[in-house]
Design an enzyme around this catalytic site. Structure first.
Site, PDB file in Angstrom:
ATOM      1  CE1 TYR A  53      54.780  28.317  20.005  1.00 28.84           C
ATOM      2  CE2 TYR A  53      56.097  28.835  18.085  1.00 28.84           C
ATOM      3  CZ  TYR A  53      55.916  28.847  19.455  1.00 28.84           C
ATOM      4  OH  TYR A  53      56.887  29.392  20.259  1.00 28.84           O
ATOM      5  N   PRO A 200      59.898  39.627  23.434  1.00 22.88           N
ATOM      6  CG  PRO A 200      60.792  39.929  21.289  1.00 22.88           C
ATOM      7  CD  PRO A 200      59.853  39.055  22.074  1.00 22.88           C
ATOM      8  N   GLY A 203      55.679  44.844  27.543  1.00 23.06           N
ATOM      9  CA  GLY A 203      55.633  45.992  28.431  1.00 23.06           C
ATOM     10  C   GLY A 203      56.216  47.271  27.882  1.00 23.06           C
TER      11      GLY A 203
END
Length: 269
Positions: A53, A200, A203
């Protein structure tokens, strides 16, 4: 709602993924510092970062925001991905010398003498897994690492790694609508290994069943997805990430959301 990683490192089960925090030195960075400090104020005790990151910039941001770290706060990082050269792209690199160097850099950037939980970001197929995990074990034995975890592994890789060292955590992609790694979760549950699902809430916003349950509870789809994960197994430690203060508040509140047996059954289907 807590879990003891490796049996002794207690954290609250709903953590925070720092990947999305901007690190450029401007107002966005200042806002990111505020968000991560707010996460700790709200009771988050598990924060996940990685060398990938920003090439360590995310680790430096967390140290700027939180060091000296409050008692009970776990900042876990990951190694095993490296640049191909100055300004180059990223590639898997699990060579022992690279892992050792990245751990030393993480210690410096996070301003700690020991990484209480270090995870192998990916298994490098070009290096024997036993050599990669063995290097992390040696770093643990040297006192630079407290506990060792893995990320994006299969059940076979997990079993092989456990033949070399105690595995404290696994961080795989997993959500209510993406259960590819269900066998890995079951293996972790059986062994008492912490399972940190990334993405987590993937969708959740567009899933009809999730939306229906959210309407029933007066919650957001993301909150329902997180509550489902927390109910799925006691070893699950979701690490939702955001740079939005309102989303942070919503995510943390999901720890108090209770799904009925009927709602769980509908979501399971």
């Amino acid at each position: 709602m807590t879990f003891r990683i490796a049996g002794d490192l207690e954290v609250r089960r709903l953590g925070f993924g720092a990947m999305h925090l901007p690190t450029e030195p401007d107002s966005a960075r200042a806002a990111a510092v505020s968000v991560v400090r707010r996460a700790v104020d709200l009771g988050v005790t598990l924060i996940d970062t990685a060398y990938l990151y920003g090439g360590g910039a995310n680790e430096e941001l967390l140290a700027e925001a939180l060091h000296p770290y409050p008692d009970g706060l776990l900042v876990t990082t990951k190694v095993g991905v490296a640049r191909t050269g100055p300004g180059g792209g990223w590639e898997l690199n699990g060579r022992p010398e690279v892992l050792r160097e990245q751990v030393d850099q993480a210690l410096r950037r996070l301003r700690v003498e020991r990484l209480e939980l270090l995870q192998l970001h990916r298994v490098d197929p070009g290096v024997p897994l036993v050599d990669q995990v063995g290097a992390l074990r040696d770093l643990r034995d040297a006192g630079k690492v407290g506990r060792i975890g893995l990320s994006e592994v299969t059940t076979a890789e997990l079993e092989q790694a456990r033949g070399v060292v105690d595995v404290a955590s696994v961080q795989n992609r997993y959500s209510l609508v993406d259960r590819e790694h269900e066998p890995v979760l079951r293996a972790c549950g059986a062994a008492g290994i912490a399972f940190l699902p990334w993405r987590p809430v993937l969708g959740a916003a567009t899933d009809a069943a999730v939306g229906a349950v959210a309407d029933e509870l007066g919650a957001t789809p993301a909150q329902v997805a997180l509550a489902w994960l927390l109910a799925r197994s006691p070893v699950v430690l979701p690490i939702p990430g955001t740079a939005n203060p309102a989303h942070l508040e919503e995510n943390v509140a999901a720890a108090d959301l209770r799904l009925s047996a009927d709602q769980l059954a509908r979501l399971d289907r």
